[in-house]
Design a protein around this motif. Structure first.
Motif, short mmCIF file in Angstrom:
data_model
loop_
_atom_site.label_atom_id
_atom_site.label_comp_id
_atom_site.label_asym_id
_atom_site.label_seq_id
_atom_site.Cartn_x
_atom_site.Cartn_y
_atom_site.Cartn_z
N ILE A 323 0.68 -1.14 -0.22
CA ILE A 323 0.06 -0.24 0.11
C ILE A 323 0.92 1.18 0.08
N ILE A 324 2.11 1.34 0.62
CA ILE A 324 2.82 2.35 0.78
C ILE A 324 3.77 2.41 -0.68
N PRO A 325 3.64 3.43 -1.29
CA PRO A 325 4.32 3.47 -2.76
C PRO A 325 5.76 3.08 -2.76
N SER A 326 6.41 3.88 -1.88
CA SER A 326 7.97 3.72 -1.65
C SER A 326 8.31 2.18 -1.44
N ILE A 327 7.50 1.57 -0.62
CA ILE A 327 7.82 0.12 -0.45
C ILE A 327 7.51 -0.72 -1.71
N GLN A 328 6.45 -0.29 -2.35
CA GLN A 328 5.85 -0.84 -3.48
C GLN A 328 7.16 -0.88 -4.56
N TYR A 360 -2.66 -6.27 -8.20
CA TYR A 360 -3.44 -5.14 -8.56
C TYR A 360 -2.98 -3.87 -7.75
N THR A 361 -2.83 -4.00 -6.49
CA THR A 361 -1.92 -3.03 -6.15
C THR A 361 -0.86 -2.44 -6.45
N ILE A 362 -0.08 -2.98 -7.04
CA ILE A 362 1.09 -2.71 -7.99
C ILE A 362 0.59 -2.01 -9.29
N VAL A 363 -0.42 -2.50 -10.08
CA VAL A 363 -0.68 -2.05 -11.40
C VAL A 363 -1.68 -0.75 -11.38
N SER A 364 -2.17 -0.60 -10.09
CA SER A 364 -3.16 0.44 -9.78
C SER A 364 -2.75 1.45 -9.00
N SER A 375 6.77 1.42 -15.18
CA SER A 375 7.42 0.19 -14.88
C SER A 375 6.96 -0.91 -14.19
N ASN A 376 6.43 -0.64 -13.22
CA ASN A 376 5.74 -1.62 -12.36
C ASN A 376 4.72 -2.59 -13.17
N GLN A 377 4.10 -1.76 -14.02
CA GLN A 377 3.12 -2.55 -14.74
C GLN A 377 3.89 -3.54 -15.85
N SER A 378 4.94 -3.02 -16.44
CA SER A 378 5.86 -3.91 -17.15
C SER A 378 6.60 -5.06 -16.56
#
Length: 624
Positions: A323-328, A360-364, A375-378
């Motif tokens: 959920i935390i973008p930096s951790i993602q 889904y958390t990663i791609v959205s 880049s995360n979606q790729s």
């Protein structure tokens, strides 16, 4: 409110718990620990599940829409069959090699015993207070034998325990003052008289001596009662879970948990994975603490464990951390996405679902972090990611399929990834399969994805023969006009292709489906229907078949019931083309391509989510 908790480990018991909607799940578990203690099973480790979703200790009942008389499932943490112990006694547990589980941690046990001690102390105080009340009643009767003949030191009280404690304490202290006054007056009178030769007369009579002793003893009773009521006032504040809750939400120091997760045995790793999931759900501070202790690497290792429970808890913890973008971003850089996509092939449906939710958390990711979104979606579609998502779309639960469909939709909004998806047949096959789902949301996501893929490769969409039947059967199975609109737009691609246009006209459901579309009074959908029928007039044989199935009746209905002027014009032009015997239609407006259908929106708008009024926003990045 009352909720009911069932557990297969205790098939003949249903636990009844009195809670509030604002209580945490940890509070409910605390109530259940007390119930388990009553039957001697406080070591039983469990989780709670409601409507197929595991409940996390740091969340509230209202977060999961758990209301009055809800039935919650208690799921044992270990894989043992606890019902064996409830149904029969075992003569030798060592020979059965059962997984007895790690049991509750010492912190939780200590808090449980502390609460039990407080409640036992309360029962003792109430028992003592009850005895004093009887003594006060007797004292009230004995006042008739005193000099002052005053009765009634104890009045009525209600079930409002806090109000009763305050009122009783004030009344007891006031009465104590009166009793001390009477006692002092009598003792002073007796002392002044002297009671010479122990002759009990005048101020030293038996009644005066009894009065002095009575009020002295009654003062002690009143003082004791006031003290007990004061202690009860504070003891009543203790509720079930006050001590246990904080240890259930965060049971041990992060260092101890990580140590057990790295080097512990199977049972210890299982418990550590659960505690990490609970910690991650309890706040952002804990999330950063876990990552600081190299928690991502440890959780990825636990996610690949052979133990299903360990896998479930580890993937849950990962989902919370992402959920935390930096951790993602850190998770994607270390290659964690490969582990999640691999888990989409897990035989455990819960692990598959949790992995899909994490992806889904990663791609959205939100727009404010859009520079990393592409880049995360790729990373998700790299290697075998598309194949793994397609596998989950076929083998996952309904909720998992909905999540996978939403993942594909998010990926399709990225122009580069959309081209990659359109170059393969597997994504279209997966979306076609999801279009058969009974879940409207899954259908909507799948159809929107197919609509976007058609922008890149209409031939690939038209190659899906099953999809044509699904689109035409859709209005016969649902009344959702939003789904009608997407289905109609995809049918337009079939109509513009000569080979598939022939299949379209030969489908027995075509007229009925187009009629239903036309009756929605949606202007855009009416124009789509008119355009589909107009496409059938471009080839002589197909037009002849269209006349046979009486598609002109559909156009006639649109013209007579047009939602706007443009729909009327298109229906009228379609009727002219349908009734014209000349194959040369150059005199009529050319409506055979999407690019020239400007009145219905541009090509880019044609595949946007705004066509459905979707709540999911497009990426808005350089990817599209």
């Amino acid at each position: 409110m009352i909720i009911y908790v069932e557990n297969k480990a205790f098939p003949f018991r249903t636990f009844v718990t009195l809670v509030e909607p604002t209580d945490k799940i940890a509070r409910v578990r605390a109530h259940l620990l007390h119930s388990l203690h009553e039957i001697g099973r406080e070591d039983h480790q469990f989780r709670l599940r409601f409507k197929g979703q595991y409940l996390r200790d740091a969340f509230y009942l209202e977060d999961y829409d758990i209301g009055e008389n809800a039935v919650v499932k208690m799921v044992p943490m270990s894989k043992r069959n606890d019902s064996v112990y409830d149904l029969k006694s075992l003569t030798s547990s060592t020979t059965l090699n059962l997984d007895l589980g790690p049991g509750q941690t010492e912190d939780v046990k200590s808090a449980l015993y502390r609460e039990l001690k407080g409640f036992c102390f309360r029962e003792k105080l109430i028992s003592d207070f009850s005895g004093l009340m009887y003594m006060h009643f007797l004292a009230s009767c004995l006042t008739l034998l005193t000099t002052y003949r005053i009765g009634g030191y104890v009045g009525n009280y209600t079930h409002w325990k806090y109000v009763f404690c305050v009122v009783y304490a004030v009344g007891a202290l006031a009465t104590l003052g009166v009793s001390l006054y009477f006692s002092s007056v009598q003792w002073m009178s007796i002392v002044n008289h002297g009671c010479k030769d122990w002759v009990f007369v005048d101020a030293c009579s038996h009644k005066h001596v009894f009065t002095a002793i009575f009020f002295s003893f009654n003062s002690l009773l009143l003082l004791g009662a006031a003290i007990i009521v004061a202690i009860l006032f504070f003891n009543f504040r203790l509720q079930i879970g006050d001590y246990i809750e904080k240890f259930l939400v965060q049971e041990r120091d992060i260092e101890d948990v990580m140590k057990a997760a790295r080097n512990g045995k199977l049972k210890e790793k299982r418990t550590a994975a659960y505690e990490l999931a609970a910690m991650a759900a309890s706040g952002d501070d804990n999330k950063f603490r876990i990552v600081a202790e190299d928690g991502l690497e440890v959780l990825l290792s636990l996610a690949l464990s052979s133990d299903d429970s360990t896998q479930e808890h580890a993937v849950e913890a990962i989902e919370e951390l992402l959920i935390i973008p930096s951790i993602q971003d850190n998770f994607v850089e270390m290659g964690g996405v490969k582990t999640l996509t691999a888990l989409l092939r897990s035989e455990n449906s819960k692990v598959m679902q949790e992995a899909a939710s994490a992806l889904y958390t990663i791609v959205s990711e939100s727009d404010e972090h859009n520079e990393h979104k592409s880049s995360n979606q790729s990373a998700v579609v790299a290697d075998h990611g598309i194949d793994d998502l397609a596998y989950a779309s076929h083998q996952g639960t309904i909720y998992c399929q909905r999540t996978v469909a939403s993942i594909f939709l998010e990926l399709a909004f990225n122009r580069d990834i959309r081209a990659q998806l359109a170059s393969r047949n597997i994504p279209a096959q997966a979306m076609t399969h999801l279009c058969r789902s009974n879940d409207p949301e899954t259908q909507r996501y799948a159809l929107q994805t197919l609509e976007l893929l058609a922008i890149e490769s209409s031939d690939m969409i038209c190659a899906q023969e099953e999809l044509l039947d699904i689109l035409l059967e859709l209005p016969l199975k649902t009344m959702d006009e939003k789904l009608y609109l997407i289905a109609g737009k995809i049918l337009l691609y079939y109509a513009e292709n000569k080979a598939t246009c022939k299949q379209l006209v030969e489908n027995p459901s075509l007229k009925e489906s187009l009629t239903i579309f036309a009756r929605t009074q949606n202007a855009v959908l009416q124009k789509v229907v008119a355009k589909v029928i107009f496409c059938t007039t471009e080839h002589k044989r197909i037009k002849s078949k269209a006349k046979q199935v009486r598609l002109d009746k559909v156009l006639g209905y649109i013209r007579d019931n047009a939602a706007d002027r443009e729909a009327w014009d298109m229906a009228d032009q379609g009727l002219q083309a349908m009734n014209c015997d000349d194959d040369n239609l150059s005199t009529l407006p050319t409506l055979s391509t999407l690019e020239k259908l400007n009145k219905m929106g541009s090509k880019e708008q044609f595949g946007s989510k705004t066509s459905l009024g979707s709540d999911v926003k497009p990426s808005g990045s350089s990817s599209d």
